[in-house]
Design a protein around this motif. Structure first.
Motif, PDB file in Angstrom:
ATOM      1  N   GLU A  12       9.960  13.138  -4.271  1.00 51.25           N
ATOM      2  CA  GLU A  12      11.148  13.006  -3.438  1.00 51.25           C
ATOM      3  C   GLU A  12      11.184  11.640  -2.759  1.00 51.25           C
ATOM      4  OE1 GLU A  12      11.324  15.058   0.300  1.00 51.25           O
ATOM      5  OE2 GLU A  12      13.307  15.844  -0.214  1.00 51.25           O
ATOM      6  N   SER A  13      10.054  11.248  -2.154  1.00 52.14           N
ATOM      7  CA  SER A  13      10.016   9.965  -1.459  1.00 52.14           C
ATOM      8  C   SER A  13       8.562   9.514  -1.306  1.00 52.14           C
ATOM      9  CB  SER A  13      10.654  10.104  -0.070  1.00 52.14           C
ATOM     10  OG  SER A  13       9.901  11.017   0.707  1.00 52.14           O
ATOM     11  N   MET A  14       8.395   8.295  -0.807  1.00 55.43           N
ATOM     12  CA  MET A  14       7.046   7.790  -0.559  1.00 55.43           C
ATOM     13  C   MET A  14       7.027   7.026   0.754  1.00 55.43           C
ATOM     14  SD  MET A  14       5.853   6.375  -4.302  1.00 55.43           S
ATOM     15  CE  MET A  14       6.194   4.743  -3.791  1.00 55.43           C
ATOM     16  N   ASP A  15       5.888   7.098   1.441  1.00 55.29           N
ATOM     17  CA  ASP A  15       5.680   6.260   2.617  1.00 55.29           C
ATOM     18  C   ASP A  15       4.808   5.086   2.181  1.00 55.29           C
ATOM     19  OD1 ASP A  15       7.041   8.160   4.094  1.00 55.29           O
ATOM     20  OD2 ASP A  15       5.217   9.278   4.532  1.00 55.29           O
ATOM     21  N   VAL A  16       5.309   3.881   2.409  1.00 56.87           N
ATOM     22  CA  VAL A  16       4.558   2.695   1.969  1.00 56.87           C
ATOM     23  C   VAL A  16       4.457   1.667   3.097  1.00 56.87           C
ATOM     24  CG1 VAL A  16       5.277   2.963  -0.443  1.00 56.87           C
ATOM     25  CG2 VAL A  16       6.652   1.550   1.095  1.00 56.87           C
ATOM     26  N   LYS A  44       0.830  -1.205   0.000  1.00 59.14           N
ATOM     27  CA  LYS A  44       0.000   0.000   0.000  1.00 59.14           C
ATOM     28  C   LYS A  44       0.867   1.258   0.000  1.00 59.14           C
ATOM     29  CE  LYS A  44      -4.220   1.862   1.918  1.00 59.14           C
ATOM     30  NZ  LYS A  44      -4.588   2.237   0.547  1.00 59.14           N
ATOM     31  N   VAL A  45       0.435   2.245  -0.778  1.00 64.48           N
ATOM     32  CA  VAL A  45       1.113   3.553  -0.752  1.00 64.48           C
ATOM     33  C   VAL A  45       0.325   4.468   0.179  1.00 64.48           C
ATOM     34  CG1 VAL A  45       1.860   5.545  -2.123  1.00 64.48           C
ATOM     35  CG2 VAL A  45       1.882   3.252  -3.141  1.00 64.48           C
ATOM     36  N   ILE A  46       0.992   4.963   1.217  1.00 63.44           N
ATOM     37  CA  ILE A  46       0.307   5.796   2.214  1.00 63.44           C
ATOM     38  C   ILE A  46       0.402   7.286   1.849  1.00 63.44           C
ATOM     39  CG2 ILE A  46       0.180   6.420   4.686  1.00 63.44           C
ATOM     40  CD1 ILE A  46      -0.264   3.432   4.217  1.00 63.44           C
ATOM     41  N   GLN A  47       1.614   7.694   1.506  1.00 61.15           N
ATOM     42  CA  GLN A  47       1.822   9.114   1.200  1.00 61.15           C
ATOM     43  C   GLN A  47       2.903   9.262   0.141  1.00 61.15           C
ATOM     44  OE1 GLN A  47       1.687  11.986   4.435  1.00 61.15           O
ATOM     45  NE2 GLN A  47       3.528  13.011   3.691  1.00 61.15           N
ATOM     46  N   ILE A  48       2.703  10.232  -0.762  1.00 62.92           N
ATOM     47  CA  ILE A  48       3.715  10.539  -1.777  1.00 62.92           C
ATOM     48  C   ILE A  48       4.197  11.963  -1.518  1.00 62.92           C
ATOM     49  CG2 ILE A  48       4.187  10.748  -4.255  1.00 62.92           C
ATOM     50  CD1 ILE A  48       1.822   8.828  -4.723  1.00 62.92           C
ATOM     51  N   ASN A  49       5.495  12.095  -1.329  1.00 65.09           N
ATOM     52  CA  ASN A  49       6.040  13.414  -1.017  1.00 65.09           C
ATOM     53  C   ASN A  49       6.623  14.047  -2.271  1.00 65.09           C
ATOM     54  OD1 ASN A  49       5.585  13.177   1.901  1.00 65.09           O
ATOM     55  ND2 ASN A  49       7.084  11.526   1.741  1.00 65.09           N
TER      56      ASN A  49
END
Lengths: 113, 224
Positions: free
Chosen positions: A108-112, A25-30
């Motif tokens: 820049e980054s992703m929270d997964v 799951k992808v939680i947040q995309i920065n």
């Protein structure tokens, strides 16, 4: 008005990177977005919600870090933020100016998970 | 939850296709110019003048980008070696041409019979500045009735231009456009841009503009 294609790219990159990381799951995309870039964050989020439907990025939050415009005087190399639309150097008054920051648009980054 | 580093330009997909277009054009020795301006500044008129003037020297094709209609394609049809009209109305993006649209238009072009490709972008000073198409040169037209403040209002499109053309010079006595102010703004934003002053109505300045175009095409041809 041209955020659709850009958002498609964001979804494609996010899904590819999440796949590589074997995330479920992808939680947040920065994202990093320059103040001068012609892209509107709310508009990107709007398209994202529809384009990411039924993927592991559905429901992800897009977080935008806004990069303020930074200009550089070609004459004396002073770096400054424009105060109005007339770009002139606050130190020497020079009007030969280049943009050093403010046109970015990248993930820049992703929270997964 | 874990964080993964990405650092990837979101516009990269467009740039990849643009590079592919550029390679295809180079392979067939076609020189491409992306012509941008607000609606009504004279993109089609400049294309017509350029083709008429360079007719004996170059075979020219045109890609017309518009939200709707084939009005511009019809205007340039008789002078151009080939014309492809792109209507952006039914595409998800309607405000600018993008590299993928050019890629598909090139499939309908007799590239081996063309020296110069003039790409008329959608009339807009904002969106086209974000999307490269694979062109060799980017040209922006400003016309006198628009006012001399366009470079400070829409800096990006002027910053990336290889040439800036002031059109409708015949209207100078009738409008409050200060040429010196405009040129000072351009010199500040983009000192390397070539500057032209033309009137597509009277043909003033067209000769110099066309010499520049010819020089670019020839210089590029010898490089390959």
């Amino acid at each position: 008005m041209h955020e659709f294609g850009v958002t498609e790219n964001i979804v494609n990159i996010a899904l590819a990177k999440a796949g590589e990381a074997q995330a479920s799951k992808v939680i947040q995309i920065n994202l990093v977005i320059g103040e001068m870039s012609g892209f509107v964050p709310d508009c990107i989020q709007f398209y994202f919600d529809s384009l990411s439907k039924d993927t592991i990025a559905q429901g992800a939050v897009l977080h935008f870090e806004l990069v303020p415009t930074q200009l550089r005087c070609r004459n004396c190399a002073t770096i400054f933020h424009p105060q109005d639309t007339l770009w002139s150097c606050p130190k020497c008054g020079g009007q030969s100016i280049e943009i050093s920051k403010g046109r970015e648009l990248y993930i820049e980054s992703m929270d997964v998970e | 939850m874990k964080k993964i580093e990405v650092i990837q330009n979101v516009l990269e997909a467009n740039e990849t296709i643009a590079n592919r277009n550029r390679q295809l054009l180079d392979k067939h020795k076609v020189f491409a110019i992306n012509i941008m301006s607000s609606p009504g500044a004279g993109k089609t008129s400049l294309i017509l003048q350029t083709m008429a003037k360079l007719k004996s020297k170059l075979d020219t094709a045109v890609i017309e980008g518009d939200v709707a209609s084939t009005v511009d394609a019809e205007k340039v049809q008789s002078e151009a070696k080939a014309v492809v009209q792109i209507n952006t109305r039914n595409m998800p993006e309607s405000c600018s041409l993008m590299a993928a649209m050019i890629e598909s238009a090139l499939k309908d072009m007799p590239l081996d019979n063309i020296d110069l490709l003039l790409i008329e972008n959608v009339g807009n000073l904002i969106c086209p500045s974000e999307f490269t198409l694979g062109e060799h040169k980017r040209v922006v037209i400003s016309s006198l009735p628009e006012g001399d403040d366009k470079p400070i209002k829409y800096p990006l499109i002027f910053i990336d231009a290889d040439a800036v053309i002031i059109n409708k010079m015949d209207l100078l006595p009738h409008v409050d456009f200060d040429i010196a102010t405009f040129r000072r703004s351009i010199a500040g934003l983009n000192p390397k841009a070539e500057a032209f002053q033309v009137s597509c109505k009277t043909s003033e300045g067209i000769e110099r503009w066309c010499s520049w175009v010819l020089e670019q095409v020839e210089t590029n041809a010898t490089k390959r």
